[in-house]
Design a protein around this motif. Structure first.
Motif, mmCIF file in Angstrom:
data_model
loop_
_atom_site.group_PDB
_atom_site.id
_atom_site.type_symbol
_atom_site.label_atom_id
_atom_site.label_comp_id
_atom_site.label_asym_id
_atom_site.label_seq_id
_atom_site.Cartn_x
_atom_site.Cartn_y
_atom_site.Cartn_z
ATOM 1 N N UNK B 682 -0.393 0.873 0.570
ATOM 2 C CA UNK B 682 -0.156 0.950 2.004
ATOM 3 C C UNK B 682 0.385 -0.743 1.876
ATOM 4 N N UNK B 683 0.945 -0.568 3.541
ATOM 5 C CA UNK B 683 1.146 -2.029 3.409
ATOM 6 C C UNK B 683 -0.456 -2.959 3.454
ATOM 7 N N UNK B 684 -1.025 -2.517 4.069
ATOM 8 C CA UNK B 684 -2.464 -3.986 3.833
ATOM 9 C C UNK B 684 -2.633 -3.904 2.918
ATOM 10 N N UNK B 685 -2.954 -2.799 1.986
ATOM 11 C CA UNK B 685 -3.640 -2.626 0.704
ATOM 12 C C UNK B 685 -2.847 -2.607 -0.408
ATOM 13 N N UNK B 686 -2.514 -3.403 -1.585
ATOM 14 C CA UNK B 686 -2.207 -3.473 -2.604
ATOM 15 C C UNK B 686 -2.983 -2.944 -4.062
ATOM 16 N N UNK B 687 -2.459 -1.757 -4.497
ATOM 17 C CA UNK B 687 -2.963 -1.120 -5.952
ATOM 18 C C UNK B 687 -4.188 -0.267 -6.029
ATOM 19 N N UNK B 688 -4.319 0.270 -4.677
ATOM 20 C CA UNK B 688 -5.391 1.169 -4.691
ATOM 21 C C UNK B 688 -5.563 2.464 -4.897
ATOM 22 N N UNK B 689 -6.507 2.276 -6.105
ATOM 23 C CA UNK B 689 -6.019 3.427 -7.476
ATOM 24 C C UNK B 689 -7.861 3.369 -7.733
ATOM 25 N N UNK B 738 -13.260 3.171 -7.807
ATOM 26 C CA UNK B 738 -12.208 2.682 -7.041
ATOM 27 C C UNK B 738 -12.008 1.670 -6.644
ATOM 28 N N UNK B 739 -10.862 1.229 -6.860
ATOM 29 C CA UNK B 739 -10.306 -0.261 -6.655
ATOM 30 C C UNK B 739 -9.135 -1.029 -5.662
ATOM 31 N N UNK B 740 -8.816 -1.710 -5.528
ATOM 32 C CA UNK B 740 -7.730 -2.040 -4.192
ATOM 33 C C UNK B 740 -7.618 -3.917 -4.423
ATOM 34 N N UNK B 741 -6.803 -4.350 -4.346
ATOM 35 C CA UNK B 741 -6.633 -5.720 -3.945
ATOM 36 C C UNK B 741 -5.915 -6.279 -2.610
ATOM 37 N N UNK B 744 -4.514 -12.573 -0.413
ATOM 38 C CA UNK B 744 -5.233 -13.325 0.837
ATOM 39 C C UNK B 744 -4.492 -14.743 0.142
ATOM 40 N N UNK B 745 -3.231 -15.274 1.740
ATOM 41 C CA UNK B 745 -1.699 -16.010 1.304
ATOM 42 C C UNK B 745 -1.050 -15.215 0.029
ATOM 43 N N UNK B 746 -1.390 -16.364 -0.628
ATOM 44 C CA UNK B 746 -0.590 -15.853 -2.025
ATOM 45 C C UNK B 746 -1.551 -15.215 -2.830
ATOM 46 N N UNK B 747 -2.671 -15.374 -2.519
ATOM 47 C CA UNK B 747 -3.802 -15.026 -3.831
ATOM 48 C C UNK B 747 -4.555 -13.989 -3.467
ATOM 49 N N UNK B 748 -4.820 -13.371 -4.974
ATOM 50 C CA UNK B 748 -6.004 -11.690 -4.403
ATOM 51 C C UNK B 748 -7.066 -11.673 -4.303
#
Lengths: 201, 792
Positions: B682-689, B738-741, B744-748
């Protein structure tokens, strides 16, 4: 400039070999002191059972009989030397157990250690079916629970069988039946477990 | 720093990207054959047409790749085009060297990747992403993720890796390029390595004795820290892990960067800490299974033009409790434990670690230098100094509890000199290794006869291997000669004996890779490897309290040391392993078959019962017999759509003592694991697995016959191998995560929540030596947080 630097820093293969050799020699020479043989202070090589006959009033009467179970090398291949126990029928004995480490000189009396840490130890006495030999505890640790270094042993009619002495380390002394000498719920680890052939006549 | 990010990415057809996880990247530099970085070179991924141009410093990055295998085409004016194939993920920066056009040849050095191991070896990698989901677990447990790799367990915290049925001194661990020298001879001795140092861990399942010597007879575990990068800003990573079952906290941090005045220098410091208390099964507490560990490492690197170097130090310190109830005095104690459903000693949860316990320290200093020599190749020299101290505390009387029952110090030095060369289709390496070890028991401290004696060992080897590529083939051949001198200092009735051994031995290797089509590949490797017996196999003597058995070495006869060592033979493994690989956008398959025929295989066989002051004990002796280990590993990954991926892993191993027509002990049972993962972006969270894995472990049907401790007699021990308890039944576990990224600015910032043994299944594991005493641990939640501010 770089190549010059490299030349200065880079040792020749001969030099490298020399350093490795020097290092190896140093290392081998400093670790070359020979180890000393170990004095295994905790070993229990010998279990001694002293049966002292008692008279009707509970006092010693007559000569004590001494029996032993000796294994000089604990887990090693030397076969243990075991005494045959002979007792008189229908007699009450004071039974004391001694543990010795005879692998060191002078021998160490391990039963003293066991007595000092009485709360962590307890002896149990087992017999094969048909052997008329009953043992009851006659000593206490700090908590008032038995240790089993000193006991009363009573023989019945003439019989033969096996008598097993077990020392448990860190037993659950308060578990059911344990303080009256039942090993079933004792847990802990076995420090000593030796069996003697017994003849009561 | 900015320069590194100034990359001209030209995605020509981004909608071709399939499935997940699309988080793989390739990072590298393009150099001329004279070592100059080439800017504006074209780097293209052949199958997706994704193209980038290199930056001013010759660097390039491909990000968010989904494939497991890509073909890269590099072109630059005046230089020959080259095409290379890479297996992803690839965590190391790759260097691609272009040859001038007039030199005609199109070849390449992919540094660290192809040269590190034989191209024709079967291997598997735990990537940074895989490791992130395993943070906090010991090395040996993490490696169980790889099909064909198991762990020999001693309780819930000690894991010893087993590759295709072989373990201990038959497996080499390469810790940042240095052969780990620890006390690997013991079954309850886990590798002394902090997995947090690694950005990737690779397991080579074939014998690598040609490259690394006799310890690699069963395979190699390569623990690789990330390459050092001279960056302007400081980068790093922080991890926190909380584990519910033993209320464990795990913390780790890493920082790295460059040094301003010296722009070719870089540094890194890293540390981790973990503390956990007693684990518990679904029904009871596993008393005294706590762990405490703290580790530290630091590195300093230099890299410029044609040469470079690195200094690395690390310190590993751990204290591990061993299940209290697993300490047995004699076979009656053992019988009680086996018959009883619960351990006899169960107390409330505590963080305290009491006896029996292990205290282990391992220190490493590594110094490495290399020089790219024109027309010759790359010369690497490295030295590793290691000190390993192992103290084991037992249940003893009174004050002796504070004295270790085993105190071993192993000081070792390893020197490796290699020359890697590369010319056209032909590449290879020639090298020498030297190892000098000194092992000492502190028996004055322990007051107990040592389980293995003091020894000095000098080993040296010389090897060469060459690789030839043409058309669709890669052929490889290698050979090695070793010499080992062993001086043992042992006692017979308090008299010092100093037996000496000299071993001369050879190893050889032949391999071929056939790239049948771009998506199909066949790898076949045949190896002949030799290993002289280890000191523990020669001179072990003593009682193991965990298994209530006496163990004796090859050099003992009925408990007495003999001087004639003509019967001691080298162990010879002849292993052939073949792998079929298929890699397409939505399907990847890896299927291997292996056959390992081992002559003079050293293992403990029962031979008599011995009466001691604690009753009868079985005596086991190391014997050399001919054995065979053969089996198969499979892994498959199929991406149904962008959102759903299915994974299958399986392994099977058959092992036999051919001389005695008998089964072997500690052979991992067959396993099969099914897993499915869903990727929700989704837009807000990346790679929700969200993933669910169902590992099923079969019952070991080829387990040794069962002889209960109280049924022991001189006859039962003399026949076949036996075990004190039957092999546990098969079991199915359910694991979910469950994991997601979150950027945070340029970082994760990465979150993961996982549950192992969701249904709190009560089971026992054949490969856990404490299965006589207790069940395996129950449901376990782990929460992991990882903050990543890497600058490269």
């Amino acid at each position: 400039m770089n190549s010059q630097k490299t030349q200065l820093i880079m040792p020749t293969p001969k030099q490298i070999l020399a350093y490795i050799f020097l290092f190896a020699t140093l290392l081998l020479s400093c670790s070359d002191d020979d180890p000393e043989p170990v004095n295994e202070e905790e070993l229990i090589t010998t279990v001694v059972l002293v049966f002292q006959p008692l008279n009707a009033t509970g006092n010693p009467e007559g000569n004590a009989s001494v029996f032993s179970w000796i294994d000089r090398d604990e887990d090693g291949p030397i076969v243990p030397v075991i005494s045959d126990i002979t007792l008189s029928s229908n007699t009450t004995y004071k039974l004391t157990v001694q543990l010795l480490n005879e692998s060191v000189n002078p021998a160490v009396n391990i039963s003293e250690e066991v007595l000092e840490e009485g709360t962590e130890h307890q002896f149990f006495f087992g017999r094969s079916n048909g052997l008329n030999l009953n043992v009851t505890y006659a000593d206490n640790d700090k908590d008032g629970l038995p240790v089993g270094l000193t006991n009363n042993a009573t023989t019945g009619n003439a019989s033969t069988g096996e008598f097993t002495v077990t020392l448990r380390h860190e037993p659950q002394k308060n578990a059911s039946g344990v303080k009256s000498g039942d090993i079933t719920n004792a847990g802990g680890e076995t420090d000593v477990q030796v069996s003697f052939p017994v003849t009561i006549n | 720093m900015k320069r590194l990010f100034l990359i001209f990415i030209l995605i020509l057809s981004s909608d071709l990207l399939p499935g997940q996880p699309c988080n793989k990247r390739i990072e590298g530099e393009i150099l001329s054959d004279e070592g100059k970085f080439l800017p504006q070179a074209t780097v293209k991924i052949v199958n997706t047409e994704q193209t980038v141009l290199t930056a001013d410093d010759g660097s390039f990055i491909f990000d968010h790749l989904c494939q497991d295998r890509v073909q890269i085409l590099v072109s630059y004016v005046g230089f020959s085009n080259i095409t290379i194939t890479l297996d992803l993920p690839i965590k190391r920066k790759i260097n691609i060297i272009l040859q001038r056009a007039q030199k005609v040849l199109d070849d390449v050095i992919v540094e660290g990747e192809q040269l590190r191991r034989g191209a024709s070896q079967t291997s598997a990698i735990l990537s940074r992403e895989d490791l992130a989901g395993l943070h906090g677990k010991p090395l040996g447990e993490s490696l169980k993720e790889i099909p064909g790799v198991n762990a020999l367990q001693t309780g819930p915290a000690i894991f010893k890796p087993v590759i295709h049925g072989l373990h201990s001194q038959r497996i080499m661990v390469l810790n940042n390029g240095i052969r780990q020298e620890g006390q690997q001879w013991g079954v309850e001795h886990a590798p002394e390595i902090d997995p947090f140092i690694a950005s990737e861990i690779e397991v080579v399942k074939g014998s690598e004795t040609v490259r690394y010597g006799s310890d690699a007879i069963g395979g190699v575990i390569i623990v690789n820290p990330p390459a050092l990068h001279p960056t302007e800003k400081i980068g790093g990573e922080f991890n926190v892990g909380l584990v519910s079952n033993n209320r464990m906290g795990v913390f780790s941090g890493m920082m790295e960067g460059g040094i301003k005045p010296w722009r070719h220098c870089s540094w890194r410091v890293q540390g981790s800490f973990k503390k956990g208390g007693d684990y518990h099964t679904p029904d009871y507490n596993l008393s005294n299974t706590g762990i405490e560990e703290y580790n530290f490492s630091a590195a300093l690197g230099f890299e410029h033009d044609h040469h470079g170097g690195e200094i690395y130090i690390s310190s590993f310190n751990t204290a591990i409790g061993i299940l209290r109830a697993a300490h047995t005095g004699n076979n009656e104690d053992l019988q009680r434990s086996i018959v009883s459903e619960r351990p006899w000693y169960i107390k409330d949860f505590t963080y305290d670690i009491n006896n029996p316990r292990q205290n282990i320290r391992h220190y490493l200093v590594k110094v490495k230098a290399y020089e790219q020599i024109r027309n010759l190749g790359r010369l690497n020299i490295q030295y590793g100094g290691q000190f390993n101290q192992r103290e084991e505390f037992d249940i003893r009387r009174g004050d002796n509890n504070t004295r270790p029952a085993l105190s071993l110090g192993l000081f070792s030095n390893v020197v490796d000199v290699t020359l890697d060369h590369e010319k056209g289709h032909h590449s290879g390496s020639i090298g020498i290794n030297g190892t000098l070890k000194s092992n000492k028991n502190d028996t004055q401290e322990t007051g107990i006869v040592a389980l293995i004696p003091d020894y000095n060992q000098l080993a040296s080897g010389i090897f060469v291997f060459e690789k030839l590529k043409f058309n669709k083939w890669v052929l490889e051949a290698g050979g090695r000669y070793d010499y080992q001198h062993l001086l043992v200092k042992t006692f017979q009735n308090r008299t010092l004996l100093k037996p000496e051994f000299n071993f001369h031995y050879f190893s050889g290797n032949l391999g071929a890779t056939y790239n049948w089509t771009p998506s199909w590949r066949i790898i076949v490797n045949a190896g002949y490897s030799t290993r002289p017996p280890h000191v523990s196999e020669l001179y072990s003597e003593g009682l193991h309290h965990g298994t209530a058995s006496i163990e004796e070495g090859l050099m003992l006869k009925e408990g007495v040391k003999i001087t004639d060592h003509s019967h001691v033979k080298e162990e010879i493994s002849k292993k052939i392993i073949g792998t079929l690989q298929h890699t397409k956008e939505n399907l990847s398959l890896d299927f291997s078959l292996y056959y390992n025929d081992i002559d003079n295989y050293v293992y403990l066989r029962p031979y008599e019962t011995r009466l001691t002051n604690r009753g009868n004990f079985p005596a086991f002796q190391y014997r050399q017999n001919n054995a065979v280990l053969t089996g198969s590993d499979v892994s498959l990954k199929y991406t149904f759509s962008e959102k759903i991926t299915y994974k299958l892993k399986g392994s099977y191993l058959y092992a036999k003592d051919r001389d005695n027509d008998d089964v072997l002990p500690f052979i991992p049972p067959a396993q099969i694991e099914n897993g499915v993962s869903f990727n929700v972006n989704s837009n807000r969270i990346k790679d929700l697995i969200i993933s669910v894995n169902l590992p099923y472990t079969f019952k070991q049907i080829r387990a040794p016959k069962v002889v209960y401790p109280l049924d022991l007699d001189s006859e039962t021990v003399q026949g076949k191998n036996f075990d004190f308890a039957p092999a546990p039944a098969g079991y199915l576990l359910v694991n979910a995560s469950v994991s997601f990224k979150i950027p945070v600015k340029e970082n994760t910032l990465t979150f993961s929540l996982s549950t192992e043994n969701v249904f709190n299944e009560v089971y026992r594991n054949y490969m856990n030596r404490l299965r006589y005493y207790s069940d395996e641990i129950g449901r376990n939640f782990s929460l992991r947080l990882s903050y990543n501010f890497l600058q490269h």
